[in-house]
Design a protein around this motif. Sequence first.
Motif, PDB file in Angstrom:
ATOM      1  N   GLN A 159       3.343   0.678   0.999  1.00 29.47           N
ATOM      2  CA  GLN A 159       3.882   0.399  -0.330  1.00 29.47           C
ATOM      3  C   GLN A 159       3.280  -0.895  -0.838  1.00 29.47           C
ATOM      4  O   GLN A 159       3.244  -1.896  -0.125  1.00 29.47           O
ATOM      5  CB  GLN A 159       5.400   0.293  -0.264  1.00 29.47           C
ATOM      6  CG  GLN A 159       6.047   0.186  -1.610  1.00 29.47           C
ATOM      7  CD  GLN A 159       7.561   0.215  -1.523  1.00 29.47           C
ATOM      8  OE1 GLN A 159       8.145   0.163  -0.450  1.00 29.47           O
ATOM      9  NE2 GLN A 159       8.209   0.286  -2.669  1.00 29.47           N
ATOM     10  N   GLN A 160       2.795  -0.847  -2.073  1.00 27.31           N
ATOM     11  CA  GLN A 160       2.242  -2.040  -2.713  1.00 27.31           C
ATOM     12  C   GLN A 160       2.776  -2.100  -4.135  1.00 27.31           C
ATOM     13  O   GLN A 160       2.568  -1.176  -4.916  1.00 27.31           O
ATOM     14  CB  GLN A 160       0.716  -2.008  -2.725  1.00 27.31           C
ATOM     15  CG  GLN A 160       0.117  -3.245  -3.382  1.00 27.31           C
ATOM     16  CD  GLN A 160      -1.397  -3.158  -3.510  1.00 27.31           C
ATOM     17  OE1 GLN A 160      -1.940  -2.102  -3.786  1.00 27.31           O
ATOM     18  NE2 GLN A 160      -2.060  -4.274  -3.302  1.00 27.31           N
ATOM     19  N   GLU A 162      -2.973  -0.489  10.493  1.00 26.07           N
ATOM     20  CA  GLU A 162      -2.382  -1.115   9.313  1.00 26.07           C
ATOM     21  C   GLU A 162      -3.339  -2.154   8.722  1.00 26.07           C
ATOM     22  O   GLU A 162      -3.455  -2.265   7.499  1.00 26.07           O
ATOM     23  CB  GLU A 162      -1.035  -1.736   9.650  1.00 26.07           C
ATOM     24  CG  GLU A 162       0.039  -0.689   9.866  1.00 26.07           C
ATOM     25  CD  GLU A 162       1.402  -1.254  10.226  1.00 26.07           C
ATOM     26  OE1 GLU A 162       1.535  -2.489  10.359  1.00 26.07           O
ATOM     27  OE2 GLU A 162       2.342  -0.451  10.389  1.00 26.07           O
ATOM     28  N   GLU A 163      -4.030  -2.891   9.563  1.00 22.24           N
ATOM     29  CA  GLU A 163      -5.010  -3.860   9.052  1.00 22.24           C
ATOM     30  C   GLU A 163      -6.156  -3.158   8.331  1.00 22.24           C
ATOM     31  O   GLU A 163      -6.589  -3.592   7.266  1.00 22.24           O
ATOM     32  CB  GLU A 163      -5.549  -4.733  10.185  1.00 22.24           C
ATOM     33  CG  GLU A 163      -4.589  -5.823  10.600  1.00 22.24           C
ATOM     34  CD  GLU A 163      -5.264  -6.913  11.414  1.00 22.24           C
ATOM     35  OE1 GLU A 163      -6.384  -6.699  11.921  1.00 22.24           O
ATOM     36  OE2 GLU A 163      -4.662  -7.989  11.522  1.00 22.24           O
ATOM     37  N   ILE A 186      -6.890  -0.738   0.929  1.00 20.23           N
ATOM     38  CA  ILE A 186      -6.026  -0.827  -0.248  1.00 20.23           C
ATOM     39  C   ILE A 186      -6.463  -1.995  -1.120  1.00 20.23           C
ATOM     40  O   ILE A 186      -6.607  -1.856  -2.341  1.00 20.23           O
ATOM     41  CB  ILE A 186      -4.548  -0.955   0.163  1.00 20.23           C
ATOM     42  CG1 ILE A 186      -4.059   0.350   0.815  1.00 20.23           C
ATOM     43  CG2 ILE A 186      -3.674  -1.325  -1.045  1.00 20.23           C
ATOM     44  CD1 ILE A 186      -2.721   0.240   1.514  1.00 20.23           C
ATOM     45  N   GLU A 187      -6.701  -3.138  -0.508  1.00 20.08           N
ATOM     46  CA  GLU A 187      -7.133  -4.313  -1.274  1.00 20.08           C
ATOM     47  C   GLU A 187      -8.479  -4.072  -1.953  1.00 20.08           C
ATOM     48  O   GLU A 187      -8.715  -4.557  -3.057  1.00 20.08           O
ATOM     49  CB  GLU A 187      -7.198  -5.536  -0.362  1.00 20.08           C
ATOM     50  CG  GLU A 187      -5.826  -6.033   0.046  1.00 20.08           C
ATOM     51  CD  GLU A 187      -5.868  -7.152   1.081  1.00 20.08           C
ATOM     52  OE1 GLU A 187      -6.932  -7.406   1.676  1.00 20.08           O
ATOM     53  OE2 GLU A 187      -4.804  -7.764   1.297  1.00 20.08           O
ATOM     54  N   ASP A 236      -9.381   7.770  -1.763  1.00 22.11           N
ATOM     55  CA  ASP A 236     -10.114   9.028  -1.874  1.00 22.11           C
ATOM     56  C   ASP A 236      -9.747   9.715  -3.194  1.00 22.11           C
ATOM     57  O   ASP A 236      -9.027   9.155  -4.029  1.00 22.11           O
ATOM     58  CB  ASP A 236      -9.861   9.929  -0.655  1.00 22.11           C
ATOM     59  CG  ASP A 236      -8.426  10.438  -0.545  1.00 22.11           C
ATOM     60  OD1 ASP A 236      -7.636  10.282  -1.504  1.00 22.11           O
ATOM     61  OD2 ASP A 236      -8.094  11.003   0.510  1.00 22.11           O
ATOM     62  N   ASN A 237     -10.239  10.942  -3.391  1.00 26.56           N
ATOM     63  CA  ASN A 237     -10.015  11.666  -4.649  1.00 26.56           C
ATOM     64  C   ASN A 237      -8.544  11.946  -4.933  1.00 26.56           C
ATOM     65  O   ASN A 237      -8.168  12.172  -6.081  1.00 26.56           O
ATOM     66  CB  ASN A 237     -10.773  12.993  -4.634  1.00 26.56           C
ATOM     67  CG  ASN A 237     -12.270  12.785  -4.636  1.00 26.56           C
ATOM     68  OD1 ASN A 237     -12.757  11.716  -4.987  1.00 26.56           O
ATOM     69  ND2 ASN A 237     -13.009  13.809  -4.247  1.00 26.56           N
ATOM     70  N   GLU A 238      -7.719  11.948  -3.879  1.00 25.67           N
ATOM     71  CA  GLU A 238      -6.295  12.218  -4.045  1.00 25.67           C
ATOM     72  C   GLU A 238      -5.473  10.936  -4.150  1.00 25.67           C
ATOM     73  O   GLU A 238      -4.247  10.974  -4.162  1.00 25.67           O
ATOM     74  CB  GLU A 238      -5.790  13.079  -2.892  1.00 25.67           C
ATOM     75  CG  GLU A 238      -6.457  14.439  -2.828  1.00 25.67           C
ATOM     76  CD  GLU A 238      -6.083  15.236  -1.602  1.00 25.67           C
ATOM     77  OE1 GLU A 238      -5.283  14.751  -0.759  1.00 25.67           O
ATOM     78  OE2 GLU A 238      -6.587  16.355  -1.464  1.00 25.67           O
ATOM     79  N   GLY A 239      -6.134   9.788  -4.174  1.00 22.96           N
ATOM     80  CA  GLY A 239      -5.433   8.507  -4.261  1.00 22.96           C
ATOM     81  C   GLY A 239      -4.902   8.018  -2.936  1.00 22.96           C
ATOM     82  O   GLY A 239      -4.026   7.154  -2.896  1.00 22.96           O
ATOM     83  N   CYS A 240      -5.433   8.551  -1.844  1.00 23.12           N
ATOM     84  CA  CYS A 240      -4.990   8.194  -0.497  1.00 23.12           C
ATOM     85  C   CYS A 240      -6.011   7.293   0.183  1.00 23.12           C
ATOM     86  O   CYS A 240      -7.170   7.219  -0.210  1.00 23.12           O
ATOM     87  CB  CYS A 240      -4.818   9.448   0.358  1.00 23.12           C
ATOM     88  SG  CYS A 240      -3.609  10.621  -0.276  1.00 23.12           S
TER      89      CYS A 240
END
Length: 87
Positions: A25-26, A66-67, A73-74, A79-83
Motif C-alpha cells: 500500500q502506498q 519487500e525491498e 514501486i518507487e 507491468d501492463n496490469e499495474g502490478c
Amino acid sequence: MNQNILFSDLQSWDNAKQAVNFPAQQGGALITCWVSLKWLQQHTSQPLVTEDDILAAFSANRFDLEELAEEQIEDEDFDNEGCIFIG
C-alpha cells in the motif's frame, strides 16, 4: 525503508500464474506484487513443489522481496496490469 510503502503479512499462491501474490500500500493505493516460482527456486536453490514449500520460501525471503518491490514501486516499474512483478 520507505515508510510510505506498507506491506501486509498476507501472501497467497496463484497456481495459474506460478507466482506468489503479496499486497503493498502506498498513499492509500493498493498495489499487487508478485514473485515468480522461478525466482523463489533460484534463491532457495531447491525445487519447490507444494504450496506450503512455496509459501515457506516466500516467508524466508520476505525482507528481500519487500525491498525489491519497494524499489520497483518507487521507480514506477509496473507491468501492463499495474502490478509489480519480481521474476
